[in-house]
Design an enzyme around this catalytic site. Structure first.
Site, PDB file in Angstrom:
ATOM      1  N   CYS A   1       0.868  -1.184   0.000  1.00 31.86           N
ATOM      2  CA  CYS A   1       0.000   0.000   0.000  1.00 31.86           C
ATOM      3  C   CYS A   1       0.897   1.224   0.000  1.00 31.86           C
ATOM      4  O   CYS A   1       1.523   1.546   1.008  1.00 31.86           O
ATOM      5  CB  CYS A   1      -0.917   0.001   1.225  1.00 31.86           C
ATOM      6  SG  CYS A   1      -1.990   1.441   1.337  1.00 31.86           S
TER       7      CYS A   1
ATOM      8  N   GLU B   1      -3.411   0.958  -6.306  1.00 31.08           N
ATOM      9  CA  GLU B   1      -2.421  -0.065  -6.613  1.00 31.08           C
ATOM     10  C   GLU B   1      -2.215  -0.095  -8.125  1.00 31.08           C
ATOM     11  O   GLU B   1      -3.113   0.246  -8.890  1.00 31.08           O
ATOM     12  CB  GLU B   1      -2.879  -1.435  -6.101  1.00 31.08           C
ATOM     13  CG  GLU B   1      -1.793  -2.483  -6.105  1.00 31.08           C
ATOM     14  CD  GLU B   1      -0.549  -2.055  -5.351  1.00 31.08           C
ATOM     15  OE1 GLU B   1       0.393  -1.550  -6.025  1.00 31.08           O
ATOM     16  OE2 GLU B   1      -0.510  -2.182  -4.123  1.00 31.08           O
TER      17      GLU B   1
END
Length: 317
Positions: free
Chosen positions: A2, A129
């Site tokens: 992340c 992402e």
């Protein structure tokens, strides 16, 4: 992993979106730690080293606080351990924005705060992402599915949130806050620590996002994902460091196949781009997007050829 998040709610909205039921069943709204509401700034594109909102037990700041009382605080993304001896956190030579759940009790940086119960919940609309493709990376925005009462787009739900604010402001004094019906925040498990400069100064609170193997529906995008705490009970257990010991809390860190996602513009690739366009769904089949992708590939190819030519000229010299 992340490495980028979005959190677009205003400070008062963030407090309402984090409302919870205490042990008596009464709905409560966490307060901001002194001065932190002013430090928090909404963002469509938040990167490590920035200041982000986290939820934690009030007992970390006040030992006499009720065991289930929660507080909102602003902490810097990227954990700086309390034992770090340098005078500047930027002198750390390794990244601590993420922490693998499998290694928490093996690495000193994370073992100490975990054993001391320094657990927190990182709040966000969702995270970004990047999916690797042949010659480029396609960014995706990943978040909790939004129910019929929630908005489908955090970047365009301000009108609904404003209407709710008016409704809440009209409730009688002392009445418990109503359940939040706006964008459902993503709740990610994290650890925090407090570092104080060796020569003295203001303490710096920092955090790391715990990651696990990606769920089946996200594996095609990336092999890792944040450890998601789903539902009020999991959040309560993660924050209750007094009753829920470390070994039991670690069992909450599981891959969850409950998140949804959509592709977004490459604008998000640069953290300086901070606008609603970062979140807006992208139609990968549209002609404009295809043309843009082809153009980017052409520019990249041309740049590589020029770079190779320059290298050849230098070698000849």
């Amino acid at each position: 992993m992340c490495g980028r998040t979005a959190c677009t709610l205003a400070p008062d909205e963030l407090s309402r979106a984090s409302s919870y039921r205490d042990r008596g069943g009464r709905r409560r709204q966490p307060r901001w730690r002194d001065g932190d509401a002013e430090k928090y700034k909404p963002s469509y594109n938040r990167s490590p080293q920035s200041m982000s909102p986290v939820l934690l037990s009030q007992q970390h700041f006040d030992k006499d606080a009720p065991v289930d009382e929660r507080v909102l605080a602003v902490m810097r993304w990227g954990l700086v351990p309390a034992w770090f001896k340098q005078d500047d956190p930027s002198k750390m030579h390794y990244s601590t924005s993420n922490c693998r759940s499998e290694n928490i009790l093996e690495k000193k940086t994370y073992k100490y705060p975990m054993n001391k119960g320094q657990r927190c919940v990182i709040l966000a609309d969702g995270f970004y992402e990047w999916k690797r493709q042949e010659k480029q990376k396609q960014p995706f925005f990943i978040y909790f599915p939004q129910g019929s009462s929630g908005s489908s787009d955090p970047a365009t739900s301000k009108k609904a949130r404003s209407a709710e604010k008016v409704s809440l402001d009209m409730t009688e004094e002392g009445e418990a806050p109503r359940e939040w019906t706006g964008w459902r925040l993503l709740t990610m498990a994290g650890l925090f620590d407090c570092w104080t400069p060796p020569e003295g100064g203001e303490p710096l609170y920092t955090y790391t996002v715990i990651t696990v193997d990606a769920s089946p529906n996200l594996q095609d995008i990336h092999g890792r994902m944040p450890a998601i705490l789903e539902g009020e009970e999991e959040v309560r257990r993660w924050l209750d460091f007094g009753k829920v010991k470390s070994q039991d809390a670690l069992k909450l860190l599981q891959s969850k196949n409950t998140l949804t996602f959509h592709p977004v513009s490459s604008l998000v690739n640069n953290s300086r781009n901070n606008s609603p366009e970062c979140l807006q769904p992208l139609d990968l089949n549209s002609k404009k997007v295809k043309i843009k992708i082809i153009l980017c590939l052409f520019i990249n190819h041309t740049f590589r050829k020029q770079l190779k030519h320059v290298s050849t000229v230098k070698s000849d010299l």
